[in-house]
Design an enzyme around this catalytic site. Structure first.
Site, mmCIF file in Angstrom:
data_model
loop_
_atom_site.group_PDB
_atom_site.id
_atom_site.type_symbol
_atom_site.label_atom_id
_atom_site.label_comp_id
_atom_site.label_asym_id
_atom_site.label_seq_id
_atom_site.Cartn_x
_atom_site.Cartn_y
_atom_site.Cartn_z
ATOM 1 N N LYS A 6 0.878 -1.173 0.000
ATOM 2 C CA LYS A 6 0.000 0.000 0.000
ATOM 3 C C LYS A 6 0.916 1.224 0.000
ATOM 4 O O LYS A 6 1.415 1.655 1.036
ATOM 5 C CB LYS A 6 -0.882 -0.017 1.274
ATOM 6 N N GLU A 42 9.542 1.491 10.943
ATOM 7 C CA GLU A 42 10.591 2.506 10.787
ATOM 8 C C GLU A 42 9.893 3.842 10.921
ATOM 9 O O GLU A 42 9.108 4.230 10.057
ATOM 10 C CB GLU A 42 11.246 2.417 9.404
ATOM 11 N N CYS A 49 13.702 10.610 7.232
ATOM 12 C CA CYS A 49 13.531 10.273 8.647
ATOM 13 C C CYS A 49 14.844 10.343 9.398
ATOM 14 O O CYS A 49 14.879 10.717 10.568
ATOM 15 C CB CYS A 49 12.900 8.890 8.790
ATOM 16 N N GLU A 109 9.468 16.103 14.623
ATOM 17 C CA GLU A 109 9.940 16.119 13.238
ATOM 18 C C GLU A 109 9.356 17.309 12.486
ATOM 19 O O GLU A 109 8.154 17.575 12.596
ATOM 20 C CB GLU A 109 9.469 14.855 12.507
HETATM 21 P P1 NDP Z 1 2.063 8.782 7.700
HETATM 22 O O1 NDP Z 1 2.686 8.068 8.822
HETATM 23 O O2 NDP Z 1 0.752 9.403 7.874
HETATM 24 O O3 NDP Z 1 1.958 7.831 6.411
HETATM 25 C C1 NDP Z 1 2.781 6.705 6.166
HETATM 26 C C2 NDP Z 1 1.958 5.640 5.462
HETATM 27 O O4 NDP Z 1 0.910 5.213 6.330
HETATM 28 C C3 NDP Z 1 1.269 6.129 4.187
HETATM 29 O O5 NDP Z 1 1.168 5.070 3.247
HETATM 30 C C4 NDP Z 1 -0.114 6.472 4.702
HETATM 31 O O6 NDP Z 1 -1.063 6.473 3.665
HETATM 32 C C5 NDP Z 1 -0.340 5.342 5.682
HETATM 33 N N1 NDP Z 1 -1.362 5.589 6.693
HETATM 34 C C6 NDP Z 1 -1.799 6.755 7.199
HETATM 35 N N2 NDP Z 1 -2.772 6.535 8.109
HETATM 36 C C7 NDP Z 1 -2.938 5.199 8.195
HETATM 37 C C8 NDP Z 1 -3.800 4.342 8.943
HETATM 38 N N3 NDP Z 1 -4.681 4.806 9.815
HETATM 39 N N4 NDP Z 1 -3.710 3.020 8.764
HETATM 40 C C9 NDP Z 1 -2.814 2.505 7.898
HETATM 41 N N5 NDP Z 1 -2.010 3.260 7.140
HETATM 42 C C10 NDP Z 1 -2.051 4.592 7.287
HETATM 43 O O7 NDP Z 1 3.063 9.858 7.223
HETATM 44 P P2 NDP Z 1 2.714 11.051 6.250
HETATM 45 O O8 NDP Z 1 3.118 10.556 4.950
HETATM 46 O O9 NDP Z 1 1.351 11.604 6.359
HETATM 47 O O10 NDP Z 1 3.665 12.155 6.833
HETATM 48 C C11 NDP Z 1 3.359 12.805 8.065
HETATM 49 C C12 NDP Z 1 4.609 12.998 8.846
HETATM 50 O O11 NDP Z 1 5.143 11.722 9.163
HETATM 51 C C13 NDP Z 1 5.730 13.671 8.093
HETATM 52 O O12 NDP Z 1 5.605 15.034 8.074
HETATM 53 C C14 NDP Z 1 6.901 13.171 8.862
HETATM 54 O O13 NDP Z 1 7.068 13.929 10.024
HETATM 55 C C15 NDP Z 1 6.526 11.775 9.213
HETATM 56 N N6 NDP Z 1 7.051 10.789 8.264
HETATM 57 C C16 NDP Z 1 8.079 10.026 8.644
HETATM 58 C C17 NDP Z 1 8.629 9.141 7.769
HETATM 59 C C18 NDP Z 1 9.771 8.313 8.133
HETATM 60 O O14 NDP Z 1 10.397 7.716 7.254
HETATM 61 N N7 NDP Z 1 10.081 8.209 9.401
HETATM 62 C C19 NDP Z 1 8.157 8.980 6.413
HETATM 63 C C20 NDP Z 1 7.039 9.805 6.105
HETATM 64 C C21 NDP Z 1 6.522 10.647 7.018
HETATM 65 P P3 NDP Z 1 -1.406 7.837 2.868
HETATM 66 O O15 NDP Z 1 -0.121 8.551 2.666
HETATM 67 O O16 NDP Z 1 -2.003 7.317 1.630
HETATM 68 O O17 NDP Z 1 -2.331 8.558 3.750
#
Ligand code: NDP
Length: 485
Positions: A177, A252, A286, A385
């Site tokens: 996903k 992660e 990250c 973050e």
């Molecule tokens: P999220 O944690 O929201 O998203 C990561 C993944 O989880 C995406 O595929 C998202 O889908 C999915 N997701 C979101 N909500 C759910 C749920 N309830 N159940 C299952 N899957 C879910 O990160 P974001 O991309 O929204 O980014 C928000 C913040 O997260 C960033 O600003 C950053 O601070 C942090 N982040 C950290 C990362 C890392 O590598 N540590 C990577 C990305 C973000 P979808 O995107 O389709 O909503």
């Protein structure tokens, strides 16, 4: 540019969402529409999980020996190299990362990951267990099962392959996903898996919203393990939801990694490291070195050095080979970074450079690369973050002070130490509670280095042998034995 794959991949077939739902992708550099992508929901996840379950239990995949699986992974690496520029352009158009990063670093890295895990596929050995007279007991390493992979938008392809390559090597099947914002390279990956000869259903790809498709994957009974990268907040949801059927989880999550510069360090090299540590992928990393700790006596001099090197990271067209700094992934994310910078200023931080939205040819969700000084470790900008190109500079007085404030964080993902004394740098590195630590600019970003977090930065490791172990179960077989010792 031609975008071939915009549908959902289930059981080797490309389909639309049953309710016809789609999501429009916008190129973050030009603000132009890229395409509409099918947006899967609970029904598509259910079908994909059923397909992955069947591929795990019947069909060709469970009968295949490790060596054959390894050859398929090797073939996949060849296909990634064949289509390297097409894939790199897709990633750059969708995500905004410079083509230099996608074509020279990330897609080649993906090919090397498939090759690395191709080598593990036929090395699933267990052990014989001595000890109980009259029995010959031994262990088997078996695939953990169907893996739900939930991927963020910052490294859409790379973070998928960090999960998929070891999972396939272990004999697992997968439902991927991708983030709704960046699904294009995961869909291309699905097509290449089929072309490589990986049987239909082993890899299913369902783009869709996190709260809908992602949540359905977390709840699905047919999923044995969730491999997740994303925010710590959603990571908590993953853990809670996985508890329903005791799914295995690897997470992660976020980071607020310390980059510690002592006055005796080679300051010019450390300044280069400080820049790449926060401005690579426009700060959407990250493991970014987002908290820069500088020994007080060189603080002002060092900040000036970093500032002097930032011209290299001027916003530019990400499709241009020379550009090293692209737009933020979406307008919404760009605005969230700006709001966090403004909150830092309200708490007393100073914008030394940057801090504003920018544009290239009058368009795009760009930001100016930013340095905040006068930051205290207890401010929100140092605790949470920002996930953008914002370097928070914090002075320290001595080794103990550096270790104390670096460790005062909920996160523990990565970090760096710079000192002319390797002994001192190593002593400090040993005391920092993070999953990876670079000394004097040394590189850990490689497929055989396990990557993952301490504390709230995650659970488990990706890459290396430990990354392979995440996709294996251990079974003990007990046999009667006539042989007398
Ligand atoms: P999220 O944690 O929201 O998203 C990561 C993944 O989880 C995406 O595929 C998202 O889908 C999915 N997701 C979101 N909500 C759910 C749920 N309830 N159940 C299952 N899957 C879910 O990160 P974001 O991309 O929204 O980014 C928000 C913040 O997260 C960033 O600003 C950053 O601070 C942090 N982040 C950290 C990362 C890392 O590598 N540590 C990577 C990305 C973000 P979808 O995107 O389709 O909503």
């Amino acid at each position: 540019m031609e975008i071939k794959y915009t549908q959902i991949l289930i059981n080797g077939e490309w389909v639309n969402a049953a309710d016809g739902a789609t999501h429009t992708l916008i190129n973050p550099a030009t603000e132009e529409k890229l395409c509409d992508v099918a947006s899967g929901g609970a029904g598509e996840i259910e079908a994909a999980v059923a397909s992955s379950r069947a591929a795990l239990e019947t069909g060709a995949w469970p009968k295949m020996d490790g060596g054959t699986r390894g050859r398929l992974l090797w073939k996949l690496a060849d296909l990634f190299e064949r289509d390297l520029m097409e894939i790199a352009r897709l990633e750059t158009a969708n995500q905004g990362k410079p083509i230099f990063e996608s074509s020279k670093i990330e897609v080649p890295f993906v090919a090397s990951i498939f090759r690395y895990y191709a080598g593990w596929a036929d090395k699933l050995g267990g052990e014989t267990i001595p000890g109980i007279p009259g029995f010959l007991n031994y262990t088997l390493r078996e695939p953990v099962g169907v893996v739900g992979m939930i991927i963020p938008w910052n490294f859409p392809l790379l973070l998928t392959v960090w999960k998929l390559a070891p999972a396939l090597a272990a004999g697992c099947t997968a439902v991927i996903k991708p983030s709704e914002a960046t699904p294009l390279t995961a869909l291309k990956l699905g097509a290449l898996c089929l072309e490589a000869g990986i049987p239909a259903g082993v890899v299913n790809v369902v783009p869709g919203r996190g709260s809908v498709a992602g949540q359905a994957l977390l709840d699905a009974r047919g999923v044995d393990k969730i491999a997740f990268t994303g925010s710590t907040e959603v990571g908590r949801t993953v853990m809670k939801s996985a508890a329903g059927t005791i799914k295995r989880v690897s997470l992660e999550l976020g980071g607020k990694s310390p980059n510690i510069v002592f006055a005796d360090a080679k300051l010019d090299a450390a300044a280069n490291g400080a820049c790449s540590g926060i401005f690579y992928n426009k700060g959407e990393v990250c493991a970014a070195g987002s908290r820069l700790f500088v020994e007080k006596k060189v603080h002002d001099e060092f900040v000036e050095m970093v500032r002097g090197k930032m011209t290299r990271y001027s916003p530019g067209d990400p499709m241009d080979d020379k550009t090293r700094f692209g737009p933020q992934v979406t307008k919404q994310h760009r605005d969230s970074v700006l709001a966090k910078v403004a909150a830092g200023v309200r708490e007393g931080a100073t914008i030394t450079i940057g801090g504003k939205a920018a544009a290239v040819n009058g368009k795009g969700f760009f930001l100016e690369p930013t340095i905040l000084t006068g930051v205290r470790n207890d401010m929100e900008v140092a605790r949470e973050e920002i996930f953008g190109p914002v370097l928070c500079v914090i002075p320290f007085s001595d080794d103990d002070d550096a270790v104390r404030i670096a460790n005062r964080s909920q996160y523990g993902l990565s970090g760096a130490v710079h000192s002319a004394s390797t002994e001192r740098a190593l002593a400090v590195a040993r005391r920092i509670r993070t999953g990876t630590l670079s000394v004097n600019g040394a590189q850990w970003f490689h497929v055989d280095n396990p990557f993952g977090g301490y504390k709230q930065s995650g659970v488990g490791r990706e890459n290396g042998r430990l990354g392979f172990e995440e996709y294996l179960e251990t079974k003990v077989i007990a046999l009667p034995s006539e042989a007398k010792p």
